[in-house]
Design a protein around this motif. Structure first.
Motif, PDB file in Angstrom:
ATOM      1  N   THR A  65       3.278   8.529   6.755  1.00  0.00           N
ATOM      2  CA  THR A  65       1.537   8.880   6.319  1.00  0.00           C
ATOM      3  C   THR A  65       1.220  10.106   6.810  1.00  0.00           C
ATOM      4  N   TYR A 122       0.852   1.755  16.193  1.00  0.00           N
ATOM      5  CA  TYR A 122       0.678   2.389  15.007  1.00  0.00           C
ATOM      6  C   TYR A 122       1.934   3.280  14.724  1.00  0.00           C
ATOM      7  N   ILE A 174      -7.047   6.428  11.813  1.00  0.00           N
ATOM      8  CA  ILE A 174      -6.966   4.961  12.023  1.00  0.00           C
ATOM      9  C   ILE A 174      -8.153   4.372  12.792  1.00  0.00           C
ATOM     10  N   GLU A 185      -8.084   5.385   7.720  1.00  0.00           N
ATOM     11  CA  GLU A 185      -7.738   3.938   7.446  1.00  0.00           C
ATOM     12  C   GLU A 185      -8.408   2.970   8.035  1.00  0.00           C
ATOM     13  N   LYS A 227       1.012   6.858   0.755  1.00  0.00           N
ATOM     14  CA  LYS A 227       1.706   6.536   1.857  1.00  0.00           C
ATOM     15  C   LYS A 227       3.101   6.282   1.254  1.00  0.00           C
ATOM     16  N   ASP A 240       0.601  -1.304   0.090  1.00  0.00           N
ATOM     17  CA  ASP A 240       0.039  -0.156  -0.042  1.00  0.00           C
ATOM     18  C   ASP A 240       0.693   1.215  -0.182  1.00  0.00           C
ATOM     19  N   GLU A 289      -4.899  12.288   9.786  1.00  0.00           N
ATOM     20  CA  GLU A 289      -4.914  10.973   9.430  1.00  0.00           C
ATOM     21  C   GLU A 289      -5.763  10.280  10.452  1.00  0.00           C
ATOM     22  N   SER A 307     -14.974   0.165   6.336  1.00  0.00           N
ATOM     23  CA  SER A 307     -15.275   1.167   5.514  1.00  0.00           C
ATOM     24  C   SER A 307     -17.007   1.370   5.266  1.00  0.00           C
ATOM     25  N   VAL A 327      -7.937  -1.472  10.995  1.00  0.00           N
ATOM     26  CA  VAL A 327      -6.420  -1.230  11.228  1.00  0.00           C
ATOM     27  C   VAL A 327      -6.418  -2.445  12.262  1.00  0.00           C
ATOM     28  N   LYS A 366     -15.944   8.782   6.892  1.00  0.00           N
ATOM     29  CA  LYS A 366     -14.945   9.079   5.760  1.00  0.00           C
ATOM     30  C   LYS A 366     -15.397  10.155   4.991  1.00  0.00           C
TER      31      LYS A 366
END
Length: 858
Positions: free
Chosen positions: A106, A238, A171, A195, A80, A17, A169, A176, A198, A183
Motif C-alpha cells: 500500500t 496493520y 488508516i 482508509e 493496492k 480490494d 497513507e 468516510s 479499518v 479525506k
C-alpha cells in the motif's frame, strides 16, 4: 474451471480490494478485472487465457525480475497490490503448485528503494478518534521509526500534525462520512490515501499488540491514554497484516506531547517554505535546501526532521550548538569526517531489507562498506570532547564481528541473485570449495579415471564419453570386448562398440552433475544464515546508524555556517529576540547582481511587543518579517544563523498570516480565509509566541479592513496574548498606535525618491513611512505612463476635494536612521572586502576586485 484458475479465484476472494500479482513461472499474471485495470493503468497488452469456460479469461502480466516500476505506478495511482508467490519448486511439486500472498503493498508500506525518496520518510499514519480526543501514530517501515501523540479532538490541530509529517497513507476507525474533512485534506494537501473503518482499532487487540512490541514499560507510561494505545496498536497490527513477517525491528517508539517541539500550523510551514517552496513544491528554494549538505540519506532525513520539529528545551538546543560549533572551528576534522561519511550508505533501509529477508549479496556488501568506516570516524571523534560529539562517539559500535563475518564470507562484487550461487569466497567453507573443485576439475577427474582404466584393462582404445541423454559412459570397440572386466556394467550395445558404466563412474557423474545444484543450495543456506546473524544484531546496527545520521547533520550545519557566514546565536528562556544584521538565508542565495541588505530585529514582551511596519509593496517587508521568523526557527533547531549576532528567547509557537488566494474548492474568499487564519492565531497564541501579520484586512472595504487590522493589533499586544509580533500594513492610520499603546513601535522600509523615480534601500528604519509610493510602484511594474499620469491627477483631485488625505507623519520619539546610496554602497563594499581571501588572490584578480568596488560608488 481449471484447477489453477480455481486457486487464483480462491486467493483473489481474500484480496478483493487489491490487484493480485499471481506468480506463474517468470511472470506475475493478472486476470479478469485486475487484468483490465492493470492493462489500462500500466499500458500493457491485454491477452486471454483458457480457464475451462467458454470465454477466455482476460490476462496481462509483467516479468518478476522487473516488477518494481509497475508496482510503483499502481501505488502512485491509489491502488493496492497483493504479491502471490509460488511456495514450492514447480519442478518438484506434485500436482498444482502451492501459492500464497506473501505481502500486501500500500502507499504507506512500500519498501522498494527505487520507489522511495531517499531523503524523506515514507510515513504510514493511523488515527483513532474518540470522544476524549484523538490518537495519532506514524511509522516509517523502511527505517523502523515510529512516533505517537494524542491531541484534543479539534480538526485544525490534527491537520497541522498531519501537515508536519506528510504521510502517504492514513488508516482510521471512523467512517468516510464523518471523516470527509480528513479525506479532502489528505488528497488535496498531502497526496495521501485514506482508509476508513479499518478493523485493527479494537482496544484489546491494540493493547496486546503494543505489549508484544514494546513491553510493559509502554503500558505503564501510556496505558491510561486509550487513544494513544489504539492508534499505536492499530498501526502495528496493520503493518504485521500487510508485511506478513516479523516486525520486531520496530522496537522503540517516540511518544511526544505538547511542550516538546515548537508548534507551527500548516500555513506557517507553507509561508516560511521550510522544506518545499509554495509554488513549485520543490526542495530548491526552501530552508531545508540551504541547510542540507548532508552526505548520507539517513542524515538528510534526520535534518528534515530537525527543520520540521525545532526544540523548546534550551539545554538540548545548546548541546546541538556545541557540536556544530566544534565542527565549525575544526576544518580538518570536518573534512576528514565528511570524507568517511560520503562512503556511508542507507544503513537504516538496508537493515529493514535484512529483517524482511529481501537483502541480497550487494546489500550485505553495502552494509559492510558502511560499517567499515565506523572505527575511523570513532577514532577521529576522540580528538574532541563536546557533549553531543562524545555521545555520538560512545554510541558508535564498531561492529567488527559483523563486518568481518560479511567480508570473510562474500566476494567483493556478488551477483544480484542469491539463488544462483557464486558469491561465497574461496576458503570460507570446505564443502563449497570441494563442490567448486568438482565443477571446475570434473573433466580432469574423468581423464584420470580413463587413464587408470586403460592401464587396468589393457584396452588402449578405451575412452570415457558424455552425452546429455546418457550421461558419462565407457566406450569399448568390439575387438576389445574380451578384455572387459566383470565389474563393468553393460549400458548399451551399438554396431561397432558397446558402452559400459562402473560404480566409480556413476558416483563421479552424480558428483559432477549434482555439484552445481548442491553448490547453489549450500551457498543460499550460508547466506540465509549470514542474514539471520546480521538481523540478530539489529539494535546495535540501528544505534550506530542513528549516530552516523546525527553526526552527518552536525557536519552539514557546520559546513553551511562556515560557507554562509552564520553565527552561533545565544538561546535562552528570556522574552527577547535581538538580531543584528539579520539576513534571509534563502533569498540571499538568489541575490547575485546586487547586495542583500541586512536588518536588525528587536522584540520583547514589554517595550517592543509589536513592530508595526509600513511601506510600499516590493520594498522588502515580507522578506524582512520572514527572515526574522526563520532565524528564530533556525536557532531552535540548533543551527547557526545568518546574522552578525543574535539573542533568541525560545518561543513556543510560531504563526504567520501572509497572503492568501481564494479557495474556490471550499467556496472561501480571500478575506474569509484570512479571517479564519487570524481566528486560529488569536485562539492559540500565548505570550511566548511569535506572530507575523502581513497586510491584514485587505480583502474588504477600506474602513472595515482598517478597523479589523487595528483591533487585531490591539488584541495581540493586549493582556490576553501579549505576544511578540510583526505587523505589516498599508493602513498608515495605524501608525498612531505607537503613541496610544505601550509596546507598539513604528518601522518603515527606507526608500529614495528622485522625481518620479523611486529606489527601495531595503533597510528597516524606525518611524512611520512618509509616503505610500503606490503610483511609483505601478510605474516600476511597467504600467503605461499615461495610466501613471492619470493616477497622479486623480490622487491630486481627491486630496483637493478632501476624499483622500495626504499622509501625515508623526515623528517617532526615537532617532531615525538616515541612509543614502553612498551608505548602501559602503555596506556592500564592506561585505565584499570581508569575504576576500588575501592569501589566494592574484595581482590581476586584485585589480579586477578594485575595479568592481569602484563601480559601486559611481
Amino acid at each position: 474451471m481449471t484447477s489453477m484458475m480455481l486457486q487464483y479465484l480462491e486467493i483473489k476472494e481474500q484480496y478483493k480490494d487489491f490487484i493480485l500479482f499471481y506468480r506463474l513461472g517468470d511472470f506475475y499474471e493478472m486476470f479478469f478485472q485486475d487484468a483490465i485495470t492493470a492493462s489500462r493503468e500500466l499500458e500493457l497488452t491485454l491477452t486471454g487465457r483458457d480457464c475451462g469456460e467458454k470465454e477466455r479469461a482476460p490476462m496481462c502480466g509483467v516479468p518478476y525480475h522487473s516488477v518494481e516500476p509497475f508496482i510503483g505506478k499502481l501505488i502512485s495511482k491509489g491502488y493496492k497490490v497483493a504479491i502471490c508467490e509460488q511456495m514450492e519448486d514447480p519442478a518438484s511439486a506434485k500436482g498444482l503448485v502451492k501459492r500464497e500472498v506473501v505481502r500486501e503493498i500500500t502507499p504507506g508500506t512500500v519498501l522498494e528503494s527505487s520507489l522511495l525518496n531517499e531523503t524523506k520518510n515514507n510515513y504510514l499514519c493511523s488515527i483513532y478518534f474518540d470522544k476524549s480526543g484523538v490518537g495519532i501514530s506514524l511509522a516509517d517501515i523502511t527505517t523502523g521509526e515510529i512516533c505517537a501523540t494524542s491531541l484534543e479532538n479539534e480538526p485544525s490541530k490534527l491537520l497541522n500534525e498531519l501537515g508536519t509529517y506528510g504521510p502517504k497513507e492514513i488508516i482510521t476507525n471512523i467512517d468516510s462520512e464523518r471523516g470527509a474533512f480528513l479525506k479532502s485534506f489528505a488528497s488535496e494537501r498531502l497526496g495521501a490515501f485514506v482508509e476508513f473503518d479499518v478493523p485493527q482499532f479494537d482496544y484489546q487487540i491494540c493493547t496486546r499488540r503494543v505489549l508484544e512490541q514494546f513491553g510493559t514499560d509502554f503500558l505503564d507510561k501510556y496505558g491510561n491514554d486509550g487513544c494513544l494505545v489504539c492508534a499505536t496498536g492499530a498501526i502495528l497490527e496493520y503493518i504485521q497484516k500487510t508485511q506478513k513477517t516479523d516486525i520486531s525491528y520496530i522496537n522503540t517508539i517516540n511518544v511526544y506531547g505538547q511542550g516538546q517541539y515548537l508548534e507551527m500550523d500548516l500555513n506557517t510551514r507553507r509561508n516560511l517554505e521550510l522544506c518545499e517552496t509554495m509554488r513549485a513544491k520543490e526542495k530548491r528554494g526552501s530552508l531545508y535546501w540551504v541547510l542540507d549538505k548532508t552526505k548520507t540519506s539517513m542524515g538528510a532525513r534526520m535534518l528534515r526532521n530537525y527543520v520540521e520539529h525545532p526544540l523548546l528545551d534550551v539545554r538540548k538546543i545548546q548541546d546541538r550548538q556545541g557540536a556544530v560549533a566544534t565542527l565549525f572551528d575544526n576544518l580538518v576534522l570536518r573534512e576528514e569526517i565528511s570524507a568517511h561519511l560520503s562512503k556511508v550508505l542507507d544503513l537504516e533501509r538496508l537493515m529493514t531489507k535484512v529483517v524482511y529477508g529481501t537483502a541480497n549479496g550487494k546489500d550485505m556488501r553495502a552494509i559492510h562498506s558502511t560499517l567499515s568506516v565506523i572505527p575511523d570516524i570513532k577514532n577521529l571523534l576522540y580528538t574532541v570532547n563536546t557533549k553531543e560529539l562524545a555521545i555520538i562517539r560512545e554510541g558508535l559500535d564498531p561492529l567488527d564481528d559483523i563486518c568481518s563475518l560479511i567480508d570473510n564470507m562474500l566476494i567483493d562484487l556478488p551477483p544480484f541473485s542469491i539463488r544462483e550461487g557464486g558469491f561465497i569466497k574461496q576458503g570460507y567453507n570446505q564443502e563449497v570449495d570441494q563442490l567448486r573443485d568438482i565443477m571446475t576439475d570434473g573433466r580432469g577427474w574423468i581423464e584420470k579415471i580413463e587413464e587408470r582404466e586403460r592401464e587396468k584393462t589393457g584396452i588402449k582404445s578405451l575412452r570415457i564419453v558424455y552425452n546429455q541423454a546418457a550421461g558419462y559412459f565407457i566406450e569399448v570397440t568390439n575387438s576389445f570386448l574380451s578384455k572387459v572386466p566383470e565389474r563393468y556394467i553393460r549400458k548399451r550395445t551399438l554396431a561397432n562398440c558397446e558402452r559400459f558404466v562402473t560404480d566409480e563412474l556413476k558416483e563421479m557423474e552424480s558428483a559432477v552433475l549434482g555439484a552445481k545444484d548442491k553448490l547453489s543450495a549450500l551457498e543460499y543456506d550460508l547466506f540465509v544464515e549470514l542474514r539471520k546473524t546480521v538481523a540478530d544484531n539489529l539494535k546495535r546496527i540501528q544505534k550506530s546508524a542513528n549516530m552516523l545520521a546525527k553526526l552527518d547533520v552536525y557536519i552539514s550545519l557546520a559546513e553551511v555556517a562556515v560557507k554562509n557566514n552564520y553565527v552561533c546565536p545565544e538561546v535562552d528562556y528570556s522574552d527577547v529576540i535581538d538580531i543584528k544584521d539579520g539576513r534571509h538565508p534563502v533569498v540571499e542565495k538568489f541575490v547575485k547582481d546586487s547586495y542583500f541588505v541586512p536588518n536588525d530585529t528587536y522584540l520583547n514582551t514589554t517595550t517592543d511587543k509589536m513592530a508595526l511596519i509600513t511601506g510600499p509593496n516590493m520594498a522588502g517587508k515580507s522578506t524582512y518579517m520572514r527572515q526574522s521568523a526563520i532565524i528564530v526557527l533556525m536557532a531552535q533547531i540548533g543551527s547557526f544563523v545568518p546574522a552578525k549576532s543574535a539573542r533568541i528567547g525560545v518561543i513556543d509557537k510560531l504563526f504567520t498570516r501572509v497572503g492568501a488566494s481564494d479557495d474556490l474548492a471550499s467556496g472561501q474568499s480571500t478575506f474569509m480565509l484570512e479571517m479564519t487564519e487570524v481566528a486560529y492565531i488569536l485562539a492559540n497564541a500565548t505570550k511566548k509566541s511569535f506572530i507575523i501579520y502581513d497586510e491584514i484586512g485587505r480583502g474588504t472595504s477600506t474602513f472595515d479592513g482598517m478597523s479589523i487590522a487595528r483591533a487585531i493589533a490591539e488584541y495581540t499586544t493586549g493582556k490576553k496574548i501579549g505576544a511578540k509580533s510583526m505587523f505589516a500594513t498599508h493602513y498608515h492610520e495605524l501608525t498612531s498606535l505607537e503613541t496610544e499603546f505601550d509596546g507598539i513601535v513604528n518601522y518603515n522600509i527606507a526608500a529614495k525618491k528622485r522625481g518620479d523615480d523611486i529606489t527601495f534601500l531595503r533597510k528597516i528604519v524606525k518611524g512611520p513611512t512618509d509616503d505610500s509610493y503606490g503610483i511609483e510602484v505601478a510605474k516600476l511594474a511597467g504600467v503605461p505612463n499615461e495610466v501613471v499620469k492619470r493616477a497622479k491627477a486623480i490622487l491630486a483631485d481627491m486630496i483637493e476635494t478632501g476624499i483622500a488625505k495626504p499622509i501625515e507623519v508623526k515623528k517617532s520619539a526615537q532617532p531615525e536612521l538616515s541612509l543614502s546610496f553612498e551608505d548602501m554602497a559602503t555596506y556592500e563594499a564592506a561585505d565584499k572586502i570581508k569575504k576576500l581571501d588575501l592569501n589566494t588572490i592574484t595581482p590581476i584578480e586584485a585589480m579586477n576586485f578594485i575595479f568592481e568596488l569602484k563601480k559601486l560608488f559611481q
